[in-house]
Design an enzyme around this catalytic site. Structure first.
Site, short mmCIF file in Angstrom:
data_model
loop_
_atom_site.label_atom_id
_atom_site.label_comp_id
_atom_site.label_asym_id
_atom_site.label_seq_id
_atom_site.Cartn_x
_atom_site.Cartn_y
_atom_site.Cartn_z
CG LEU A 91 -10.83 2.17 -25.15
CD1 LEU A 91 -11.29 1.66 -23.81
CD2 LEU A 91 -9.43 1.75 -25.41
N GLY A 92 -13.94 0.99 -27.93
CA GLY A 92 -15.23 0.77 -28.58
C GLY A 92 -15.12 -0.01 -29.87
NE ARG A 252 -21.45 16.85 -35.80
CZ ARG A 252 -22.00 15.89 -36.53
NH1 ARG A 252 -23.28 15.92 -36.82
NH2 ARG A 252 -21.26 14.90 -36.98
CG PHE A 625 -37.64 -0.07 -52.13
CD1 PHE A 625 -38.87 0.16 -51.54
CD2 PHE A 625 -36.55 -0.33 -51.31
CE1 PHE A 625 -39.02 0.12 -50.17
CE2 PHE A 625 -36.69 -0.37 -49.93
CZ PHE A 625 -37.92 -0.15 -49.36
CD GLU A 1090 -44.78 1.86 -58.64
OE1 GLU A 1090 -43.74 1.56 -59.21
OE2 GLU A 1090 -45.90 1.80 -59.17
C1 LIG Z 1 -20.78 4.84 -37.62
C2 LIG Z 1 -19.78 5.80 -37.02
C3 LIG Z 1 -20.11 7.13 -36.98
C4 LIG Z 1 -19.19 8.04 -36.44
N1 LIG Z 1 -19.53 9.36 -36.42
C5 LIG Z 1 -18.67 10.24 -35.86
C6 LIG Z 1 -19.00 11.62 -35.79
O1 LIG Z 1 -20.07 12.05 -36.21
N2 LIG Z 1 -18.09 12.48 -35.25
C7 LIG Z 1 -16.88 12.03 -34.77
O2 LIG Z 1 -16.11 12.84 -34.27
N3 LIG Z 1 -16.57 10.73 -34.81
C8 LIG Z 1 -17.41 9.84 -35.35
N4 LIG Z 1 -17.07 8.53 -35.43
C9 LIG Z 1 -15.76 8.13 -34.94
C10 LIG Z 1 -15.84 7.65 -33.51
O3 LIG Z 1 -16.13 8.70 -32.65
C11 LIG Z 1 -14.52 7.06 -33.16
O4 LIG Z 1 -14.36 5.92 -33.97
C12 LIG Z 1 -14.45 6.63 -31.72
O5 LIG Z 1 -14.53 7.71 -30.86
C13 LIG Z 1 -13.18 5.87 -31.47
O6 LIG Z 1 -13.24 5.33 -30.18
P1 LIG Z 1 -13.16 3.78 -29.92
O7 LIG Z 1 -13.21 3.60 -28.46
O8 LIG Z 1 -14.16 3.03 -30.68
O9 LIG Z 1 -11.70 3.48 -30.51
P2 LIG Z 1 -11.13 2.10 -30.99
O10 LIG Z 1 -11.64 1.76 -32.34
O11 LIG Z 1 -11.29 1.08 -29.95
O12 LIG Z 1 -9.58 2.53 -31.12
C14 LIG Z 1 -9.21 3.45 -32.10
C15 LIG Z 1 -7.73 3.77 -32.04
O13 LIG Z 1 -7.47 4.62 -30.93
C16 LIG Z 1 -6.41 4.08 -30.15
N5 LIG Z 1 -6.74 4.37 -28.75
C17 LIG Z 1 -7.96 4.25 -28.18
N6 LIG Z 1 -7.91 4.65 -26.91
C18 LIG Z 1 -6.63 5.01 -26.68
C19 LIG Z 1 -5.96 5.51 -25.54
N7 LIG Z 1 -6.58 5.72 -24.40
N8 LIG Z 1 -4.65 5.78 -25.65
C20 LIG Z 1 -3.98 5.58 -26.81
N9 LIG Z 1 -4.58 5.11 -27.92
C21 LIG Z 1 -5.89 4.84 -27.85
C22 LIG Z 1 -6.37 2.61 -30.44
O14 LIG Z 1 -5.07 2.11 -30.27
C23 LIG Z 1 -6.82 2.55 -31.88
O15 LIG Z 1 -5.73 2.69 -32.74
C24 LIG Z 1 -17.94 7.60 -35.94
C25 LIG Z 1 -17.63 6.24 -35.99
C26 LIG Z 1 -18.53 5.35 -36.53
C27 LIG Z 1 -18.19 3.89 -36.58
#
Ligand SMILES: Cc1cc2nc3c(=O)[nH]c(=O)nc-3n(C[C@H](O)[C@H](O)[C@H](O)COP(=O)(O)OP(=O)(O)OC[C@H]3O[C@@H](n4cnc5c(N)ncnc54)[C@H](O)[C@@H]3O)c2cc1C
Length: 1158
Positions: A91-92, A252, A625, A1090
């Site tokens: 997804l993302g 949080r 820096f 600095e």
């Molecule tokens: C820089 C950064 C900061 C972040 N900060 C936070 C934070 O502060 N708090 C927090 O809670 N999270 C945080 N995250 C985590 C982020 O919220 C999760 O990575 C994100 O929500 C995952 O969603 P995605 O769509 O990108 O998943 P993807 O990376 O696309 O998929 C992740 C996994 O989920 C599975 N999946 C996805 N959708 C489904 C579905 N519908 N059914 C079954 N399996 C599924 C996929 O198979 C895969 O294994 C952060 C991530 C990053 C990169």
């Protein structure tokens, strides 16, 4: 890959980018649409748009290693998943992507469900809303905001709690793409949503069989595993409305307010019956175990009890037993995390109390209720106000052409903003270019038994491996009398050391087997090195007066210490170098991101060729820096060895994590002091000892030990002794960093002053005033100066903030608030400018004037964002009387200006400006006969005429600091004049601290700096703002974290937090001191790169002030330790609240900590 992500991610992005009128209109329109759709039926985000434009058919994309499939129906998706259960949904890609990039996960098949409509539907149900699992978090946020607007408040408790988390979860870019389902399924131990969704009683719709699964404790099975099978697809999440008497809150605590994973995160729900008796309660935590955790027994202890303080005491005891973290738990911060489990429960209690009070329900005591934050749907993002007094006004007699003193925009700003600016890695690849991959040691201290490169050479793309034996010239670099190996030969001294280099055709890769013998003794923390006297020489010492007598005659004597952590440079552009062999007579061109091209030219010594065969080119640096002097020169040298060996161009651009691991940081320092002072606050004597953690090689550490020069900061201490030493440890070698020891040295002095104030129970600024230099003064090393402008800065800050009434208001705020405290600090700086090594105070320039009148300037300074090229244009505009648009600075090159000194010590403009001026004055003089002949002629006509009259239009300029006495420091006699002059400044900062979580924000900062007659007020103010924030990062935020084995954990932005927009003071006011002159630098200006970094410590001392107010509530007075950075963890624990006091402390030595305080 076609993008079929729904359009609202873009909406969220726009909303964030422009806070103005149009974004509000747009947002209201979207909400209107959502509400309209939700009332009648369901809405599908984005998918319909795709349906109109693309035929509904499955799409396969097959690459060499990965296939990508995009189904169009849920049935097909389920079928694909059941046939390929190990294939992840993308997804993302925010959870999957990092796993693939950083942990090497390989997925031969990826399934993209972005065209599967049910995953993007929002369906309104009688008691809640079904939200498609594929929706981005931004879309979820908008759906919930729409529900909050549409429904009565009592029904939206859960929605508002989720919104609270969503606003702080990651950053807007991540929220625009990360999906709800991805967040739930990837089941981070500190997921922000899962605890709230679970506490709120959400349900999940899972395909294939369409069953509903409650999102509760049974759903979370362990570290990043859930009840869902590999073939399951999460389709939608049911988010219920709340009922009267039901309260949901989320909290949080994270290292930074935005874009930081939570340290501890919670979702809590309570249902209260008549008499505010607890009928149901759900408490979920994240960050305190391998997965989201329900505190079931604690909830049980609350059931049937009236909502009041009495029930809490028992709940705390149960919670402490129920949520346990071993002392060496992964992630560290064990005491803090356990304390947060208690204090966040207390916050929940207070917020519910507050809600009950608002509803007119009087149950028990309302004490402390006013001290909590109220949650609402309004954004909590701080909005900064920046006021700057610019000295853009120049005298009326100054010519239009003359740009000096005007706020001219940084000449590269448009190119940098648009991405056109060229950095090393933007250089087009020369034919046959190769890449370099570094193979580094995995042990902190071990002998190398052997290096087996055969496996690496079998890898596709790997062409060669370069080892110590391949270096044709000098195999080490000499620094300060010590030799540092370029590539380790027999022994490694830290985890990061380069052992050899793989030279690759494409993406760097390498698999080199290194045989190690038993690990040798290895001091990692500073204390080990201090105990064993593992030092780099020379040690530094300055003493004046009679310290023993001064201590004896004092009314009070106090001892204390301050530990300061290191700081990663975190320049935007990592270390980069491209070495191109010319192909004849061992000539090489080195394109490098270095602030010291001449030091990088030592490539010649490594290759065993004369310097005239190596030309270093520096176009610009994406920040440095101090980190791009010695480390860059070593990297350039080993890259050149690879180019020499292969005869091909070789590029080496470090990955961020590699850069952080290898290139060292600011020196962590332990400062100890003993201070004698009188009842009126006068300090009679001080004895200071500094230990700097140098890491495994000397680098420039003995120069950092010269920090004793700054141990007076702005204070006249009659009897003063300071000793400093650089400690040798088995950590990566630390190096120069903006301020070069001053930020550590002066912070220890300010800690001492703060302790004196706390011991005497007097405001710290009064103690500072009593001890500040007054009238014509002499430093502890005998340098004379007049502190008048120091006092002017100080008084101006006081006047601008209205210090008296402000401190009074702060006191009254603190009286009214038990759990929120405000603190303030006013801090001075006296900063010596120029190199104390006299020979470095020189510069050269080469100025060409072409027949068309355009001017090309080369000088020895490197442009690293500080605006030196812009200032040089301004200098030329004044000296030659041409508009700065006719002046161009192309690059810094050892071919145009040889033997240049590093751009450092805030001395770049002072030195190079004088050299450029010298060259221009020569040229102007040469044109005199032409000008006399044709006084009304234009510049262009003069230059054309000069060419026809055979007048040279090229000149070199030179500058050497010649004021008598020259800069020097006699360490034997402990006296000298190590600086050309002092830059002064003062800064007031005020913070508000949440004592329950350690979270703070800077309410206001006012800075007044004396930069003399600014050459460019815009650039100088930018430097002031940037330096202040970097200082704020150093003292309050940025934390390097090392394993007990010396491995740096914090190797990227997810573990290492630098200040973000959310850390800018809410009101940020920068002023340049008017009517200041400086006879020692060009056009009466002063160096500013600095000095102001240290003023970031005002936030640290403001936090300390707030902590002391909190401690007073617990009956704790007097001095107390607070280490830097004052992270939320440290600030919270220092507050000594009843919550942190309840957490049992494990005996040091009885366990192996996860991370070390180095
Ligand atoms: C820089 C950064 C900061 C972040 N900060 C936070 C934070 O502060 N708090 C927090 O809670 N999270 C945080 N995250 C985590 C982020 O919220 C999760 O990575 C994100 O929500 C995952 O969603 P995605 O769509 O990108 O998943 P993807 O990376 O696309 O998929 C992740 C996994 O989920 C599975 N999946 C996805 N959708 C489904 C579905 N519908 N059914 C079954 N399996 C599924 C996929 O198979 C895969 O294994 C952060 C991530 C990053 C990169």
């Amino acid at each position: 890959m076609p993008s079929v992500r729904p359009g609202l991610g873009f909406a969220g992005f726009v909303y964030r980018r422009c806070y103005g009128y149009w974004s509000c209109v747009f947002q209201r329109f979207i909400r209107f649409l959502i509400n309209r759709c939700l009332i009648n039926t369901s809405v599908t985000f984005g998918v319909k748009r795709v349906a109109l434009t693309e035929p509904q058919q499955t799409r396969w994309f097959r690459g060499e290693r990965v296939a990508w499939v995009s189904p169009v129906s849920l049935e097909e998706l389920v079928l694909l998943k059941s046939t390929h259960p190990q294939a992840p949904l993308v997804l993302g890609n925010t959870a999957l992507g990092p796993e693939m990039k950083f942990r090497g996960a390989v997925h031969p098949l990826l399934i993209s469900p972005s065209r599967v409509a049910p995953l993007f539907e929002v369906t309104h149900a009688p008691q809640g809303v079904w939200v498609g699992a594929g929706l981005s978090l931004t879309q979820v946020q908008m759906v919930l905001e729409a529900r909050v607007e549409a429904l009565p408040q009592e029904k939206t408790e859960l929605y508002r709690a989720l919104l609270h988390q969503l606003r702080a979860l990651a950053g807007q870019q991540i929220r625009n793409v990360a999906s709800l389902g991805g967040n739930i399924v990837s089941a981070l131990p500190n997921s922000d949503l899962n605890p709230v969704l679970a506490a709120g009683g959400c349900r999940l719709r899972v395909a294939s069989d369409g069953e509903e699964v409650p999102l509760d404790q049974d759903f979370f099975r362990g570290f990043r595993t859930t009840l869902l099978g590999a073939a399951d697809v999460l389709v939608a999440v049911f988010v219920p409305e709340t009922r009267p008497g039901e309260f949901v809150r989320a909290f949080r605590q994270a290292p930074r307010k935005e874009n930081a994973l939570a340290t501890v995160t919670t979702g809590m729900r309570v249902v209260l019956g008549p008499g505010a008796v607890v009928r149901d309660v759900q408490l979920y935590y994240g960050g305190v175990g391998p997965c989201t955790l329900r505190a079931a027994r604690t909830g049980q202890a609350l059931l049937g009890r009236p909502w009041g303080e009495a029930m809490l005491q028992e709940a705390y005891s149960v919670l402490l037993e129920e949520v346990v973290l071993p002392p060496g738990a992964v992630g560290g911060k064990v005491g803090f995390r356990r304390s947060l489990t208690l204090s966040l429960l207390f916050k929940f209690y207070l917020e519910v109390q507050q809600a009950l009070a608002l509803m007119g329900v009087q149950n028990t005591t309302q004490q402390g209720v006013q001290s909590t934050t109220q949650q609402g749907v309004q954004s909590t993002t701080p909005e900064g106000v920046q006021n700057t007094t610019q000295q853009g006004e120049v005298s009326g007699s100054q010519s239009e052409q003359d740009a000096v003193g005007r706020p001219v925009m940084h000449r590269s700003a448009p190119a940098q903003a648009t991405g056109e600016a060229v950095y090393v890695d933007d250089t087009p690849p020369p034919q046959g270019e190769l890449f370099l991959a570094l193979v580094t040691s995995t042990r902190p201290h071990a002998s190398i038994l052997g290096v087996d490169v055969s496996a690496a050479l079998r890898l596709p793309g790997v062409l060669d491996v370069v080892t110590h034996a391949d270096i044709p010239g000098h195999k080490a670099r000499s620094f300060m009398g010590y030799e540092e190996e370029l590539l380790a030969d027999k022994e490694v001294l830290s985890v990061c050391l380069s052992v050899c280099l793989s030279v690759c055709l494409s993406v760097p890769a390498g698999l080199v087997e290194v045989g190690w013998c038993t690990q040798l003794w290895c001091p990692v923390p500073l204390q080990d090195a201090v105990q064993r006297e593992s030092f780099f020489l020379p040690r530094r010492r300055i003493e004046r007066g009679d310290v023993c007598k001064g201590l004896e005659t004092a009314d009070h004597v106090h001892s204390g210490e301050l530990r300061l952590g290191g700081q990663e440079h975190f320049y935007m552009e990592p270390q980069s170098v491209l070495v191109v062999p010319v192909g004849e007579e061992t000539e090489f061109h080195v394109y490098v991101s270095s602030q010291a091209p001449t030091i990088t030219q030592a490539v010649a010594e490594t290759l065993g060729v004369p310097s005239n065969r190596v030309t270093c080119h520096v176009k610009r640096l994406g920040g440095a820096f101090g980190g791009k002097v010695t480390k860059t020169s070593i990297l350039a040298a080993i890259t050149a060895v690879a180019a020499w060996k292969t005869g091909r161009a070789v590029r080496c651009v470090l990955e961020r994590g590699e850069d952080m691991l290898i290139t060292g940081a600011r020196h962590p320092v332990l400062g100890r002091y003993q201070v004698g002072f009188m009842e009126d606050g006068r300090i009679t004597a001080a004895d200071l000892q500094y230990y700097a953690n140098a890491g495994n090689t000397v680098d420039e550490s003995p120069l950092v030990s010269q920090m004793v020069l700054h141990m007076d900061n702005a204070y006249n201490i009659p009897n003063l002794r300071g000793r400093a030493v650089a400690c040798r440890t088995n950590l990566p070698s630390n190096t120069a960093f903006r301020g070069f020891g001053v930020p550590q040295a002066a912070a220890v002095v300010e800690s001492m002053i703060t302790d004196v104030a706390l011991c005497l129970a007097r405001p710290a600024h009064q103690i500072r005033e009593v001890n500040m230099y007054r009238g014509l003064s002499v430093t502890h090393y005998g340098m004379r100066f007049d502190p008048e402008n120091l006092w002017r800065c100080w008084e101006e800050v006081k006047g601008r903030v209205g210090l008296g009434p402000r401190l009074e208001a702060l006191r009254s705020f603190n009286q009214d608030h038990r759990w929120r405290k405000r603190g303030a600090a006013l801090i001075p700086i006296k900063y010596g400018v120029a190199f104390s090594e006299a020979f470095l105070n020189q510069a050269a320039a080469l100025v060409h004037v072409y027949k068309d009148g355009s001017v090309l300037v080369s000088h020895g300074g490197a442009e690293m964002g500080q605006g030196i090229h812009t200032k040089m244009q301004q200098v030329v505009s004044r000296e030659l009387g041409v508009p700065s648009s006719q002046v161009y600075v192309s690059e810094t090159s050892t071919a145009s200006v040889p033997n240049s000194c590093p751009s450092a010590a805030s001395y770049g403009t002072d030195a190079n400006g004088m050299a450029v001026r010298d060259a221009c004055q020569k040229l102007y003089k040469r044109l005199e006969p032409i000008r006399t002949k044709n006084p009304k002629g234009s510049w262009d006509s003069w230059t054309r005429a000069a060419f026809l009259e055979k007048i040279s239009l090229s000149a070199t300029g030179f500058f050497r600091y010649t004021v008598c006495p020259d800069c020097y420091m006699d360490w034997e006699k402990m006296e000298g004049q190590p600086y050309s002059y002092f830059t002064y400044g003062a800064c007031y900062s005020e913070v508000e601290l949440d004592c329950l979580t350690g979270d703070y924000r800077t309410l206001r900062t006012d800075i007044v700096v004396d930069v003399g007659q600014s050459i460019n007020p815009s650039i100088d103010i930018g430097q002031v703002e940037g330096a202040f924030l970097q200082g704020l990062g150093l003292y309050t935020l940025e934390q390097l974290s090392f394993s007990p084995g010396g491995l740096l954990y914090s190797r990227g932005p997810s573990q290492y937090k630098i200040p973000a927009v959310c850390d800018v003071p809410l009101s940020f006011n920068v002023h340049l001191l008017p009517d200041s002159n400086n006879p020692h630098a060009i056009y009466s200006s002063k160096g500013i790169g600095e000095p102001v970094l240290f003023l970031g410590s005002s936030v640290f001392y403001a936090i300390k002030d707030a902590v002391s107010a909190a401690r007073a509530e617990s009956g704790l007075g007097g001095a107390f330790p607070l280490d830097s950075p004052a992270t939320p963890e440290r600030a919270c624990l220092a507050c000594a609240t009843p919550f942190s006091q309840r957490v049992p402390v494990s005996e040091p030595g009885s366990f192996t900590p996860w991370a070390l305080n180095i």
